[in-house]
Design a protein around this motif. Structure first.
Motif, mmCIF file in Angstrom:
data_model
loop_
_atom_site.group_PDB
_atom_site.id
_atom_site.type_symbol
_atom_site.label_atom_id
_atom_site.label_comp_id
_atom_site.label_asym_id
_atom_site.label_seq_id
_atom_site.Cartn_x
_atom_site.Cartn_y
_atom_site.Cartn_z
ATOM 1 N N ASN A 98 49.602 22.807 43.152
ATOM 2 C CA ASN A 98 50.559 22.175 43.540
ATOM 3 C C ASN A 98 50.404 20.708 44.172
ATOM 4 O O ASN A 98 49.408 20.577 45.187
ATOM 5 N N ILE A 99 51.197 19.943 43.686
ATOM 6 C CA ILE A 99 50.688 18.579 44.079
ATOM 7 C C ILE A 99 52.169 17.797 45.002
ATOM 8 O O ILE A 99 53.070 18.087 44.501
ATOM 9 N N ILE A 100 51.777 17.396 46.225
ATOM 10 C CA ILE A 100 52.821 16.949 46.994
ATOM 11 C C ILE A 100 52.485 15.480 47.429
ATOM 12 O O ILE A 100 51.428 15.229 47.745
ATOM 13 N N LYS A 101 53.354 14.736 47.150
ATOM 14 C CA LYS A 101 53.303 13.139 47.727
ATOM 15 C C LYS A 101 54.479 13.343 48.979
ATOM 16 O O LYS A 101 55.748 13.313 48.640
ATOM 17 N N TYR A 102 53.717 13.122 50.052
ATOM 18 C CA TYR A 102 54.574 13.059 51.290
ATOM 19 C C TYR A 102 55.372 11.969 51.623
ATOM 20 O O TYR A 102 55.029 10.811 50.892
ATOM 21 N N LYS A 103 56.266 11.895 52.493
ATOM 22 C CA LYS A 103 57.216 10.770 52.630
ATOM 23 C C LYS A 103 56.238 9.620 53.138
ATOM 24 O O LYS A 103 56.723 8.537 52.872
ATOM 25 N N ASP A 104 54.993 9.726 53.591
ATOM 26 C CA ASP A 104 54.363 8.480 54.169
ATOM 27 C C ASP A 104 53.442 8.087 52.988
ATOM 28 O O ASP A 104 52.488 7.130 53.227
ATOM 29 N N GLY A 105 53.423 8.440 51.834
ATOM 30 C CA GLY A 105 52.765 8.095 50.680
ATOM 31 C C GLY A 105 51.437 8.773 50.474
ATOM 32 O O GLY A 105 50.806 8.423 49.460
ATOM 33 N N LYS A 106 50.951 9.759 51.242
ATOM 34 C CA LYS A 106 49.940 10.368 51.078
ATOM 35 C C LYS A 106 50.002 11.603 50.077
ATOM 36 O O LYS A 106 51.237 12.218 50.208
ATOM 37 N N PHE A 107 49.101 12.116 49.542
ATOM 38 C CA PHE A 107 49.142 13.397 48.693
ATOM 39 C C PHE A 107 48.327 14.691 49.526
ATOM 40 O O PHE A 107 47.621 14.414 50.474
ATOM 41 N N ASN A 108 48.924 15.621 49.314
ATOM 42 C CA ASN A 108 48.073 16.710 49.716
ATOM 43 C C ASN A 108 46.839 17.072 49.608
ATOM 44 O O ASN A 108 46.089 17.951 49.925
ATOM 45 N N PHE A 109 46.268 16.257 48.567
ATOM 46 C CA PHE A 109 44.951 16.432 48.070
ATOM 47 C C PHE A 109 44.049 15.129 48.702
ATOM 48 O O PHE A 109 42.819 15.145 48.444
ATOM 49 N N ASP A 110 44.494 14.148 49.476
ATOM 50 C CA ASP A 110 43.942 13.246 50.107
ATOM 51 C C ASP A 110 42.684 13.696 50.773
ATOM 52 O O ASP A 110 41.784 12.939 50.833
ATOM 53 N N ASP A 111 42.888 14.677 51.519
ATOM 54 C CA ASP A 111 41.783 14.999 52.463
ATOM 55 C C ASP A 111 40.492 15.454 51.570
ATOM 56 O O ASP A 111 39.330 15.613 52.346
ATOM 57 N N LEU A 112 40.600 15.976 50.295
ATOM 58 C CA LEU A 112 39.375 16.219 49.554
ATOM 59 C C LEU A 112 38.679 15.001 49.101
ATOM 60 O O LEU A 112 37.573 15.178 48.724
ATOM 61 N N ILE A 113 39.070 13.912 49.282
ATOM 62 C CA ILE A 113 38.272 12.685 48.910
ATOM 63 C C ILE A 113 38.443 11.734 50.171
ATOM 64 O O ILE A 113 39.205 11.041 50.452
ATOM 65 N N SER A 114 37.179 11.878 50.749
ATOM 66 C CA SER A 114 36.828 10.910 51.974
ATOM 67 C C SER A 114 36.837 9.409 51.729
ATOM 68 O O SER A 114 36.529 9.117 50.659
ATOM 69 N N GLU A 115 37.148 8.704 52.772
ATOM 70 C CA GLU A 115 36.877 7.262 52.473
ATOM 71 C C GLU A 115 35.683 6.903 52.051
ATOM 72 O O GLU A 115 35.222 5.970 51.468
ATOM 73 N N LYS A 116 34.505 7.591 52.663
ATOM 74 C CA LYS A 116 33.173 7.348 52.447
ATOM 75 C C LYS A 116 32.828 7.544 50.967
ATOM 76 O O LYS A 116 32.203 6.633 50.420
ATOM 77 N N GLN A 117 33.192 8.597 50.460
ATOM 78 C CA GLN A 117 33.120 8.698 49.073
ATOM 79 C C GLN A 117 33.614 7.595 48.182
ATOM 80 O O GLN A 117 33.241 7.251 47.190
ATOM 81 N N ASN A 118 34.917 7.292 48.601
ATOM 82 C CA ASN A 118 35.706 5.984 47.850
ATOM 83 C C ASN A 118 34.860 4.726 48.053
ATOM 84 O O ASN A 118 34.841 4.014 46.881
ATOM 85 N N THR A 119 34.195 4.387 49.173
ATOM 86 C CA THR A 119 33.663 3.303 49.336
ATOM 87 C C THR A 119 32.501 3.325 48.454
ATOM 88 O O THR A 119 31.847 2.284 47.868
ATOM 89 N N GLN A 120 31.659 4.423 48.460
ATOM 90 C CA GLN A 120 30.331 4.434 47.991
ATOM 91 C C GLN A 120 30.588 4.687 46.461
ATOM 92 O O GLN A 120 29.728 3.785 45.724
ATOM 93 N N SER A 121 31.678 5.073 45.863
ATOM 94 C CA SER A 121 31.614 5.131 44.236
ATOM 95 C C SER A 121 32.230 3.595 43.915
ATOM 96 O O SER A 121 31.692 3.186 42.730
ATOM 97 N N SER A 122 32.972 2.833 44.772
ATOM 98 C CA SER A 122 33.360 1.493 44.227
ATOM 99 C C SER A 122 32.260 0.649 44.155
ATOM 100 O O SER A 122 32.248 -0.348 43.666
ATOM 101 N N GLU A 123 31.242 1.016 45.148
ATOM 102 C CA GLU A 123 29.829 0.058 45.156
ATOM 103 C C GLU A 123 28.810 0.477 44.102
ATOM 104 O O GLU A 123 28.019 -0.374 43.753
ATOM 105 N N ILE A 124 28.956 1.410 43.560
ATOM 106 C CA ILE A 124 27.880 1.846 42.269
ATOM 107 C C ILE A 124 28.181 1.253 41.348
ATOM 108 O O ILE A 124 29.382 0.992 40.564
ATOM 109 N N LYS A 125 27.489 0.461 40.696
ATOM 110 C CA LYS A 125 27.609 -0.509 39.528
ATOM 111 C C LYS A 125 27.092 0.590 38.424
ATOM 112 O O LYS A 125 26.088 1.475 38.453
ATOM 113 N N GLN A 126 28.051 0.329 37.266
ATOM 114 C CA GLN A 126 27.707 1.057 35.994
ATOM 115 C C GLN A 126 26.489 0.615 35.348
ATOM 116 O O GLN A 126 26.445 -0.536 34.809
ATOM 117 N N GLU A 127 25.568 1.559 35.099
ATOM 118 C CA GLU A 127 24.390 1.315 34.166
ATOM 119 C C GLU A 127 24.568 1.893 32.721
ATOM 120 O O GLU A 127 25.093 3.166 32.582
#
Length: 185
Positions: A45-74
């Motif tokens: 069940n996927i919900i996109k709320y009126k504020d633009g957030k999804f019901n699974f956004d809490d599963l992906i923390s900001e810290k994880q997003n920041t770390q994954s964007s900083e990782i260089k692909q080798e």
């Protein structure tokens, strides 16, 4: 898997049966050999709320997003993964977009992948029925079917290809049937 912290908020993912048969000895040789992986009666069940957030956004923390964007692909060698059978039987995906006042559901989703391998042809069969409901119209059911032979060319995507042997969409008395080759991903 519940919404946020409890099931009182809703259910994000549920299923009735999961099965896996894996050759554990192959792991010693950097190989993953799967006989069967399957999910039955999976519901997402996927919900996109009126504020633009999804019901699974809490599963992906900001810290994880920041770390994954900083990782260089080798460059690294791929682990050899093969699977005789991967399937999903009678799955349901519900999508509710509160910003667009649209609901979409994929029902009776069946996916069958046989002889999966990064470097060889493997077959894929996908079928499902869909319901689309907006404030302007409703389409129910729209039937989809895709049969294909896919080769990922060792993930060298410019060389990968999918030979679509049957792509069909049916709604009411209308039908669209296509075949063809998709290449150079």
């Amino acid at each position: 898997m519940s919404e946020k912290t409890t099931f009182k908020e809703g259910t994000f993912i549920s299923g009735q049966k999961a099965s896996a048969q894996v050759d554990l000895k192959a792991l010693l040789h950097k190989q993953i050999k799967i006989d069967t992986i399957g999910l039955e009666n999976l519901t997402i069940n996927i919900i996109k709320y009126k504020d633009g957030k999804f019901n699974f956004d809490d599963l992906i923390s900001e810290k994880q997003n920041t770390q994954s964007s900083e990782i260089k692909q080798e460059e690294s060698s791929l682990i050899d993964i093969s699977a005789k059978q991967v399937y999903t039987k009678d799955a349901v995906i519900n999508f509710n977009d509160e910003t667009a006042e649209m609901k979409f559901s994929i029902n009776n989703l069946n996916i069958q992948v046989d002889n999966f391998d990064y470097n060889k042809d493997f077959s894929v069969l996908l079928s499902c029925s869909n319901k689309i409901k907006t404030s302007a119209f409703t389409l129910d059911p729209v039937l989809f079917k895709v049969e294909a032979i896919i080769n990922l060319a060792g993930l060298d995507l410019p060389k990968a290809q999918a030979n679509i042997t049957d792509f069909s969409i049916n709604y009411d008395t209308s039908s669209l049937n296509l075949t063809g080759l998709i290449a150079d991903f």
